[in-house]
Enzyme design. Structure first.
Site, PDB file in Angstrom:
ATOM      1  N   THR A 219       2.129   4.113 -13.220  1.00 34.07           N
ATOM      2  CA  THR A 219       2.159   5.080 -14.314  1.00 34.07           C
ATOM      3  C   THR A 219       0.887   5.054 -15.147  1.00 34.07           C
ATOM      4  O   THR A 219       0.579   6.014 -15.859  1.00 34.07           O
ATOM      5  CB  THR A 219       3.386   4.803 -15.209  1.00 34.07           C
ATOM      6  OG1 THR A 219       3.555   5.866 -16.127  1.00 34.07           O
ATOM      7  CG2 THR A 219       3.248   3.483 -15.955  1.00 34.07           C
ATOM      8  N   LYS A 220       0.118   3.981 -15.067  1.00 32.30           N
ATOM      9  CA  LYS A 220      -1.070   3.840 -15.905  1.00 32.30           C
ATOM     10  C   LYS A 220      -2.198   4.801 -15.511  1.00 32.30           C
ATOM     11  O   LYS A 220      -3.127   5.011 -16.295  1.00 32.30           O
ATOM     12  CB  LYS A 220      -1.575   2.397 -15.863  1.00 32.30           C
ATOM     13  CG  LYS A 220      -0.587   1.379 -16.424  1.00 32.30           C
ATOM     14  CD  LYS A 220      -0.284   1.616 -17.896  1.00 32.30           C
ATOM     15  CE  LYS A 220       0.569   0.493 -18.477  1.00 32.30           C
ATOM     16  NZ  LYS A 220       0.825   0.662 -19.918  1.00 32.30           N
TER      17      LYS A 220
END
Length: 345
Positions: free
Chosen positions: A44-45
């Protein structure tokens, strides 16, 4: 995702929502995993790295030859390094010594310069990875410190992308969103958007024992007595990050390292999805809520799965590592017996 793309960054976002069918036996309602490992950097980063860097470019804070500096437990570092390569920036990362050697090797493979800092020191200690990153940024000309814990662009990235995706994918029928909190940007950014559409959706933050977030949410007090070492990477904190909008979270649940580890491996064995350690922690919180009778036939639960289990092969997926922690496979209900190795001589 199909088609032709100009670069790998165009693959960020629009990750799939996948229904879980076996982990939720005897639990009413439906439960889905938001599989952030489908981002090109496998977490998700990617979303925050791209958003924060592109916003900095718009503001003129990044110029040709700039250096990007960040504090990371691994995933943000991978994403920042990837975006830096595509956009032509240098990358310096400060990580804690809880970070496994293969993660550091991954960061180096993406061209990052890595500083390994002690994990079990206060956040304001000059040796902490927070302070080391600040110092490096201050000493490096033409540099930008991402500062994911205190950069509101972290939360905004998920408000603009993850939240709307979940809302659309559930056709607005989501009843619960569950996610682990480190910086808190993924959960609270997504939650802010979803709460704007339906304030009745329950947002559940997941915290680690050894972290201060749950108590701070309940009391407004940062209690140093809550802080001690724990094993789950990328979850919990010994400080209060600005990226975590506590007002969007209805409740925090703490889970143990051990229960999260068992749950991570159970997901792989029952669903064929190989999640990261924090995905198991978030799923354990779902199980705790189910035991409390939280869900009914109309429940549509989304659990954030932030990354992929390939980053934890020598940790939670290693029988040797589990044994070193004093964990056994007893809670896997015999499923582990399927996985054996026979050597033919």
């Amino acid at each position: 995702m199909t088609g032709k793309y100009n670069n790998v960054l165009e693959l960020i976002g629009n990750t799939p929502l996948v229904r879980l069918n076996r982990i939720n036996q005897n639990i009413p309602g439906e439960v889905y995993a938001k599989l952030e490992c489908y981002n090109p950097g496998h977490s998700t980063k990617d979303r925050i790295a791209l958003h924060i860097i592109e916003e900095a470019e718009k503001k003129g804070l990044l110029k040709p030859g700039s250096t990007i500096v960040e504090t990371t437990s691994g995933n943000t570092g991978f994403s920042v390094a990837m975006v830096s390569i595509v956009k032509g920036y240098k990358c310096i990362l400060a990580v804690s010594d809880k970070t496994k050697a293969e993660k550091i090797a991954y960061l180096k493979a993406l061209g990052a310069k890595v500083f390994v800092c002690p994990a079990n020191v206060p956040a304001d200690d000059p040796r902490s990875y927070y302070e080391v990153a600040k110092r490096i940024a201050a000493e490096t000309p033409n540099s930008l410190y991402i500062n994911q814990y205190f950069n509101l662009g972290n939360t905004e990235a998920h408000y603009l992308t993850t939240g709307p995706e979940i809302w659309e994918q559930t056709e607005g029928k989501i009843t619960h969103l569950i996610g682990c909190c480190g910086t808190g940007g993924t959960l609270s950014g997504s939650a802010r958007y979803i709460k704007e559409q339906n304030p009745g959706v329950k947002i559940i933050g997941v915290d680690a024992y050894g972290s201060v977030l749950k108590k701070y949410h309940e009391t407004g007090e940062l209690d140093p007595n809550e802080i001690y070492s724990y094993r789950i990477e990328g979850m919990g904190k010994n400080l209060i990050p600005d990226a975590l909008d506590f007002s969007t979270v209805d409740r925090f649940i703490k889970v143990t390292d051990e229960d999260a580890a068992y749950r991570t491996r159970e997901i792989a064995l029952k669903e064929g999805i190989m999640p990261g350690y924090t995905s198991g922690a978030a799923t354990q919180a779902y199980k705790i809520l189910a035991e409390e009778g939280e869900f009914n036939e109309n429940s549509k639960v989304v659990i954030l799965f932030p990354d992929h289990g390939s980053r934890y092969i020598t940790k939670v997926y290693s029988d040797e590592w589990m044994a070193e922690q004093g964990f056994t496979n007893s809670k896997l209900n015999g499923l582990e017996s399927r996985a054996t190795i026979d050597y033919i001589k």
